[in-house]
Design a protein around this motif. Structure first.
Motif, PDB file in Angstrom:
ATOM      1  N   ASN A 682       0.828  -1.218   0.000  1.00  0.00           N
ATOM      2  CA  ASN A 682       0.000   0.000   0.000  1.00  0.00           C
ATOM      3  C   ASN A 682       0.855   1.259   0.000  1.00  0.00           C
ATOM      4  O   ASN A 682       0.619   2.182   0.767  1.00  0.00           O
ATOM      5  CB  ASN A 682      -0.946  -0.014   1.215  1.00  0.00           C
ATOM      6  CG  ASN A 682      -0.199  -0.030   2.537  1.00  0.00           C
ATOM      7  OD1 ASN A 682       0.935  -0.499   2.602  1.00  0.00           O
ATOM      8  ND2 ASN A 682      -0.826   0.496   3.571  1.00  0.00           N
ATOM      9  N   SER A 684       1.038   4.011  -1.443  1.00  0.00           N
ATOM     10  CA  SER A 684       0.503   5.240  -2.045  1.00  0.00           C
ATOM     11  C   SER A 684      -0.367   5.923  -1.007  1.00  0.00           C
ATOM     12  O   SER A 684      -0.832   5.285  -0.061  1.00  0.00           O
ATOM     13  CB  SER A 684      -0.346   4.908  -3.273  1.00  0.00           C
ATOM     14  OG  SER A 684      -1.548   4.277  -2.861  1.00  0.00           O
ATOM     15  N   TYR A 685      -0.588   7.205  -1.192  1.00  0.00           N
ATOM     16  CA  TYR A 685      -1.491   7.902  -0.269  1.00  0.00           C
ATOM     17  C   TYR A 685      -2.891   7.292  -0.310  1.00  0.00           C
ATOM     18  O   TYR A 685      -3.614   7.314   0.675  1.00  0.00           O
ATOM     19  CB  TYR A 685      -1.591   9.381  -0.634  1.00  0.00           C
ATOM     20  CG  TYR A 685      -0.562  10.275   0.001  1.00  0.00           C
ATOM     21  CD1 TYR A 685      -0.180  10.100   1.329  1.00  0.00           C
ATOM     22  CD2 TYR A 685       0.014  11.325  -0.706  1.00  0.00           C
ATOM     23  CE1 TYR A 685       0.747  10.944   1.921  1.00  0.00           C
ATOM     24  CE2 TYR A 685       0.935  12.171  -0.126  1.00  0.00           C
ATOM     25  CZ  TYR A 685       1.301  11.981   1.194  1.00  0.00           C
ATOM     26  OH  TYR A 685       2.207  12.821   1.777  1.00  0.00           O
ATOM     27  N   LEU A 686      -3.270   6.755  -1.473  1.00  0.00           N
ATOM     28  CA  LEU A 686      -4.605   6.172  -1.596  1.00  0.00           C
ATOM     29  C   LEU A 686      -4.803   5.049  -0.589  1.00  0.00           C
ATOM     30  O   LEU A 686      -5.812   4.994   0.100  1.00  0.00           O
ATOM     31  CB  LEU A 686      -4.799   5.636  -3.026  1.00  0.00           C
ATOM     32  CG  LEU A 686      -6.126   4.948  -3.312  1.00  0.00           C
ATOM     33  CD1 LEU A 686      -7.283   5.943  -3.211  1.00  0.00           C
ATOM     34  CD2 LEU A 686      -6.107   4.292  -4.688  1.00  0.00           C
ATOM     35  N   ASP A 687      -3.833   4.175  -0.515  1.00  0.00           N
ATOM     36  CA  ASP A 687      -4.004   2.985   0.318  1.00  0.00           C
ATOM     37  C   ASP A 687      -3.328   3.084   1.679  1.00  0.00           C
ATOM     38  O   ASP A 687      -3.586   2.266   2.553  1.00  0.00           O
ATOM     39  CB  ASP A 687      -3.468   1.749  -0.421  1.00  0.00           C
ATOM     40  CG  ASP A 687      -4.379   1.375  -1.577  1.00  0.00           C
ATOM     41  OD1 ASP A 687      -5.606   1.442  -1.400  1.00  0.00           O
ATOM     42  OD2 ASP A 687      -3.862   1.053  -2.654  1.00  0.00           O
TER      43      ASP A 687
END
Lengths: 764, 161, 289
Positions: A682, A684-687
């Protein structure tokens, strides 16, 4: 210093607009990532896809053949740095390890470990070139958990590493000679826990885990370096300490420190993560090889995988109390994952763990264990959020067993001046109890929760804060303004807080001081912008330079008034003759008379202050838990903190709020999610899920001003401690809401649902 | 391996602006590395932090997710176009007065996004501000003072509560 | 990002031709909020992007109370939820269109793109399936139509053949007493990928369900049209017991995995919770419609 009473100030305690404000709201401020030079090349790092692998060979010939590619460097191009351990903002670094971390030599020790760097005409070409570098790896079994890593039959990440036993933090230690992934073992001991637990009517013992978390600064690591033909190296970057990084560069590159200049550009967040060097070294090496300036920036994924997050920990905590609610003993075992190289913040965690309480018998065993994950770095009160989480959760359970309100239980056991910490040191004057009592008197405490599945939690925290050296210089301008040169990168408004102390001393407005941050060739040594120390130590430096300047100006006034300097005094911004009261001139008026009385005045000073003054805090949070989905909504939050004398009110409050938000993220959602091969899934900022604006309520504060008696302006570090209590406070609030004790961070919705299902004895 | 560059014509901060770029360059990259307008920041380069927010034809977008070539004919506002020679925009002023920035790297994105909101909705509630700005990450402030600054700016700009 | 060719097509024919020339090495570009990230991260490698935003037909949003809604494949989400008539007629679709990414993403990203991206977690897809939406496809061999539930074939893959593009999505006009809803669970409150998403729609005759469609996101390699779950309610009263039975049928239709966003057990649990909540909301809307 004698005790500073709460003085009346004119500038200190107000909230002027920051000096760099206009630049930062218009986009004009130049951050590290914004720097650009004519003729500049772009560098990129090739990173290991494996968590643990031997590097058998690296073939860069195809990459070098790609048009637009200028050079490739690998670990083989680097000298071997000295095997010396140094402090790095509560974690520690060893030059040789740091060098190996910057660029792997024989082994890649984590997914994302740098193995080569390329310089090319554009970022895109550099990226393409990475794919053309052939690395022959021999994949090894990774060690991915601290407790696992302690076992005898697991692979040794550093085959020659032996366990050292440390008596105190930063103790060089005694080598046991035992080969192990356990790099260090430490113990804090106070009193006799066996006797203490015998006295207890209730004992609670639990196990806890936390995950790796990242500081999450929005500006990625970056560096632009130019290795000139005269062997002078200049680096433009965003860092939390130019002088420290200059030293690290000198050790890794084996280059004279006087031939390295670090230029601090604006920094987009750090929280401890921008203390070590990463890209600075390959950028300089590539510049040397190509003759061009080389700029490197990390992608967000590289930031997650290739910099220094905060350690995951596996912990045990055991605390005993009497029926009437007195804590009699506390024991803890802290296993911290250091990452690929030794030096986690386990020592700082141990020191902070039970420190908000007066406990006569404490034993804390700490383990610093290497695993195949990025080398941990400092993150806001390093080590302490992890360690205080079990402490606060177990203390909450004890309060319930004793039958006391959790806040009253803490008040009853609160550490006070003169009480001893686990390491035996006595607490100086501080506002621990004041914070707890202020929270008890708050509207928040008195308010109703107003609905089902809601709960309130409290937790306290401690952070020692740091001192470190500082230097600054001032020049007095003829119009009565002051140019103030600072050397500590300004990460959250310290330019202004330092300028305000200068203004206070001279009796002028904050706006009449013009602060700027200088490079390492232009100002004396400054420690890290870390340890909540920047305003504190620069306050001392400002105190020195303003006092010296005042003495010099007194002499000028004496000349004007044809008297002796000792007959001139200065108060409230006015120089006056002690003998003839009508003889007085303001600081501004005197500034205009400097040329005619002997010429301009400028003063520089360096200080190395002690007496940082510890931080104490207690937080209270109301949550609502959706028992069907496990989602936690934060309804109300109040942080009470002893902030010493506030210099800039709003930026002090902002530090408290910002750390709280990070602690909330740490508690509820943030984690490095690894698969069984050590791949972070994960990155990324998304995850990774740092809190968004919609995830938080307004963050209320109660700012208790208990001035630091050991500081000329009463400053106490304020920036770090607020990240400590949210972990425990939220765990306690979730328990109060739905009756489950969450002991593994993050307290993600799926874990809460599982705990509820187990509690209710069904698995619907 | 430099590809043929495309000639792109835009209106940037009110002025006709032309640039050359390759199709694999984002608008963010063009702004920062071709036009040297570095006020628009890169935080994640994958549309998850909002630091690169610009206003494109009246809508806020993450400029990292727009190709430079896609901006042909567009009207773009970046942080550099928010203040005027007469002074700071009320939102910029409110950010300063409310201490709504610490490191300041996310600030341009927040200001450009907030401006679009207040131009559309002069009286947003706290909840609406939080919803509108949820695509902009700040790691320093805990957002508290940013929310206050935007509400404050709305009041200054004339949208009375 | 590797070098790539960019073509801004002006007509459907031009787009089809340009895509067909490159086969699998070309893809359409609408809002770009997925494909640019995929190209940059190396998860897709293409030689050509064909921009759809200059093709008038792909940028039309038309709504008519009798013929229904037609969403051009490149129409960004904000235009869909920003259209008062569409928002009022299709609240269940708006649920999905207004929660993808943040405001910045919704300013570019399109429902058509969300469908063509074919992620198991695509939020608009269950909502479209619940609305019986149909994909209008143009290609070298002419035009064809495919129900949205048949559109995705594997993660990131669709029924679109080389040179084919999605032109528009057609959503039928809501019947009388039709209600729909899309809800998802995410750990944060915004900017997140669905751990589970549920789209549900129904037509009520009094309290009796005469039609019901349930579709799920993030519980299988492709969005799942849970036909048995919908059928479980048809002909029955909209009672708690019947809703629970339909939710259990939805759970049975899923094949969730454990990943960084949640465990398989948790996902199964959430399908039950969210299906129930989506059905309750759809019932409420059907009663108000």
């Amino acid at each position: 210093m004698t005790t500073v009473d709460k003085k009346k100030y004119k500038v200190i305690g107000t909230s002027p607009i920051r000096h760099d404000g206009a630049d930062k709201v218009t986009g004009r401020a130049v951050y590290g990532i914004d720097y650009h030079m004519p003729g500049m090349l772009w560098g990129k790092i090739l990173r290991s896809p494996h968590a643990h692998a031997k590097i058998k060979s690296i073939d860069a010939s195809k990459a070098l053949a790609l048009p637009g590619v200028h050079a490739v460097v690998t670990g083989k191009d680097m000298a071997v740095a000295a095997d010396i351990e140094v402090e790095a903002g509560e974690t520690s670094l060893n030059y040789m390890h740091l060098s190996d971390n910057v660029m792997a030599r024989d082994k890649a020790l984590y997914k994302g470990h740098a193995v080569a760097a390329v310089a090319a005409d554009t970022q895109h070409i550099a990226e393409e070139a990475l794919a053309l570098i052939d690395v022959d790896y021999e994949v090894l079994t990774p060690v991915l958990n601290g407790r696992e890593g302690m076992k005898a039959d697991v692979p040794l990440i550093h085959p020659d590493q032996t366990t050292k036993v440390m008596a105190f933090r930063f103790d060089p230690g005694t080598d046991t000679g035992e080969k192990s992934n356990v790099a260090g073992r430490s113990q804090l001991k106070l009193g006799d826990i066996d006797a203490g637990f015998k006295e207890a009517d209730f004992i609670v013992e639990r196990e806890f885990t936390t995950s790796w978390v990242h500081q999450g600064y929005i500006e990625a690591q970056n560096a632009t370096a130019h290795w000139n033909n005269d062997d002078n190296i200049t680096v433009w970057n965003s860092s939390q300490g130019t002088f420290n990084q200059r030293q690290l560069m000198a050790e890794i590159l084996k280059h004279p420190v006087s031939q390295i200049k670090m230029v601090p550009l604006e920094i987009g967040g750090g929280f401890g993560g921008k203390i070590p060097v990463y890209l600075e070294v390959p950028a300089a090496m590539l510049s040397k090889k190509t003759g061009h300036p080389v700029k490197m920036t990390m992608t967000r994924t590289e930031v997650f995988e290739g910099t220094g997050p905060a350690s995951a920990a596996q912990m045990k905590a055991k605390v005993g109390a009497t029926k009437d609610g007195r804590i009699t003993a506390a024991y803890a075992e802290l296993v911290f994952e250091a990452g690929a190289f030794p030096g986690s913040a386990v020592g700082a965690g141990a020191q902070g763990m039970f420190t908000a309480y007066n406990i006569e018998n404490i034993l804390i065993d700490g383990y610093d264990v290497v695993v195949n994950k990025p080398k941990s770095a400092a993150y806001r009160s390093p080590g302490t959020p992890q360690a205080c989480f079990p402490a606060e959760a177990v203390i909450d359970e004890l309060a319930e067993l004793v039958g006391m309100d959790p806040l009253d239980f803490r008040i009853k056991n609160a550490a006070k001046e003169g009480d001893r910490r686990a390491d035996g040191v006595q607490h100086p004057e501080m506002g621990n109890l004041e914070c707890m009592e202020a929270l008890k008197a708050s509207d928040h405490y008195k308010s109703d929760l107003g609905g089902p599945n809601r709960g309130r939690g409290v937790a306290s925290g401690y952070w020692g804060n740091a001192g470190m050296p500082a230097s600054c210089s001032i020049a007095i301008n003829a119009d009565g303004t002051v140019s103030l040169a600072e050397g500590s990168p300004d990460i959250g408004g310290s330019r202004t807080s330092i300028a305000m102390m200068c203004a206070e001393a001279f009796g002028i407005a904050a706006e009449d001081v013009h602060p700027s941050i200088k490079d390492t060739d232009s100002i004396g040594y400054n420690g890290l912008t870390a340890g909540s120390s920047t305003t504190l130590r620069n306050g001392w430096a400002v105190f020195e330079v303003t006092n010296q300047a005042i003495e010099l100006i007194k002499a000028r006034a004496a000349r004007l008034w044809e008297t002796e300097p000792e007959n001139v005094d200065f108060a409230d911004g006015v120089f006056f003759s002690k003998a003839e009261k009508e003889l007085k001139l303001t600081f501004k008026e005197m500034a205009g008379k400097l040329m005619e009385t002997g010429g301009p005045i400028s003063v520089a000073a360096s200080v190395a202050p002690r007496g940082a003054g510890p931080s104490f805090t207690t937080h209270m949070v109301d949550v609502e838990v959706d028992p069907e989905t496990g989602k936690v909504d934060i309804l109300r939050y109040t942080a009470a903190q002893d902030v010493g004398t506030m210099i800039h009110h709003d930026y002090v409050e902002g530090q408290v709020q910002g750390g709280t938000a990070q602690g909330i993220g740490w508690a509820l959602n943030e984690e490095y999610f690894y698969d069984d091969k050590g791949q972070m899934l994960n990155s990324s900022y998304l995850d990774y899920r740092v809190p968004t604006m919609l995830d938080l309520p307004m963050l209320d504060t109660i700012l208790v001003e208990h001035p630091n008696p050991d500081h000329p302006f009463g400053v106490r570090g304020v920036a770090e401690i607020s990240v400590v209590p949210p972990l425990g406070a939220l765990a306690n609030a979730i328990y109060a809401a739905v009756g489950v004790r969450m002991r593994d961070l993050p307290m993600a919705p799926h874990k809460i649902v599982k705990a509820l299902q187990e509690k209710n004895g069904k698995t619907k | 391996m430099a590809a043929v560059k495309t000639h792109v014509r835009t209106t940037l901060n009110g002025e006709a602006t032309e640039y050359l770029c390759e199709p694999n360059q984002s608008l963010l990259e063009v702004l920062r590395d071709v036009l040297f307008l570095t006020g628009t920041k890169e935080g994640c380069n994958d549309g998850n932090c909002g630091a690169c927010t610009v206003n494109m034809d009246g809508r806020i977008v993450d400029s990292c997710l727009v190709l430079g070539v896609e901006a042909e004919g567009s009207d773009i506002l970046t942080i550099e176009g928010v203040a005027t020679p007469e002074g700071l925009h009320p939102i910029q002023q409110a950010f300063l007065e409310n201490a709504a920035l610490q490191c300041g790297i996310c600030t341009p994105g927040f200001i450009v996004a907030s401006k679009a909101l207040l131009e559309k909705e002069p009286n947003p509630s706290e909840a609406r501000v939080r919803h509108w700005l949820a695509g902009n990450l700040c790691r320093c402030t805990g957002y508290d003072k940013i929310v206050k600054a935007v509400v404050d700016a709305a009041n200054t700009m004339g949208g009375k509560k | 990002m590797r070098p790539i060719e960019y073509v801004a097509a002006k007509t459907v024919q031009e787009a089809v031709k340009s895509l067909a020339e490159k086969g699998d090495a070309a893809r359409p570009l609408a809002g770009g909020t997925d494909i640019i990230v995929q190209l940059r991260g190396g998860r897709r490698q293409l030689d050509r992007l064909v921009d759809m935003k200059a093709i008038p037909e792909l940028n039309e949003l038309t709504y008519n109370a009798s013929s229904g809604l037609r969403i051009g494949a490149a129409v960004p989400c904000y235009r869909v939820y920003g259209d008062a008539a569409v928002a009022s007629a299709y609240p269940g679709l708006i649920d999905a269109a207004s929660l993808i990414g943040g405001i910045q993403i919704q300013g570019r990203g399109s429902i058509g793109g969300n469908l063509c991206n074919a992620a198991p977690s695509g939020d608009t897809i269950p909502a479209l399936i619940a609305h019986s939406a149909v994909a209008e496809i143009a290609g070298p061999g002419g035009n064809r139509e495919v129900p949205v539930e048949d559109f995705c074939t594997a993660p990131g893959r669709t029924v679109l053949q080389s040179g084919e593009i999605l032109v528009a999505i057609r959503v039928p006009a809501p019947a009388a007493h039709f209600g729909a809803c899309y809800i998802r669970f995410i750990p944060r409150n915004e900017m997140d990928i669905a751990v589970v998403g549920v789209g549900a729609s129904m037509v009520l005759d009094g309290n009796k369900v005469t039609a019901c469609r349930i579709a799920l996101a993030s519980v299988a390699p492709i969005p799942v049209y849970a036909t048995a779950a919908g059928a479980a309610l048809v002909g029955k009263e909209a009672t708690e017991e019947n809703i629970n039975a339909a939710s259990e049928a939805a759970q049975a239709a899923a094949t969730p995995i454990s990943d960084m966003r949640g465990t398989a057990e948790y996902r199964t649990h959430l399908i039950g919770v969210l299906t129930r909540r989506a059905l309750q909301s759809a019932i409420q809307r059907a009663k108000e419609a």
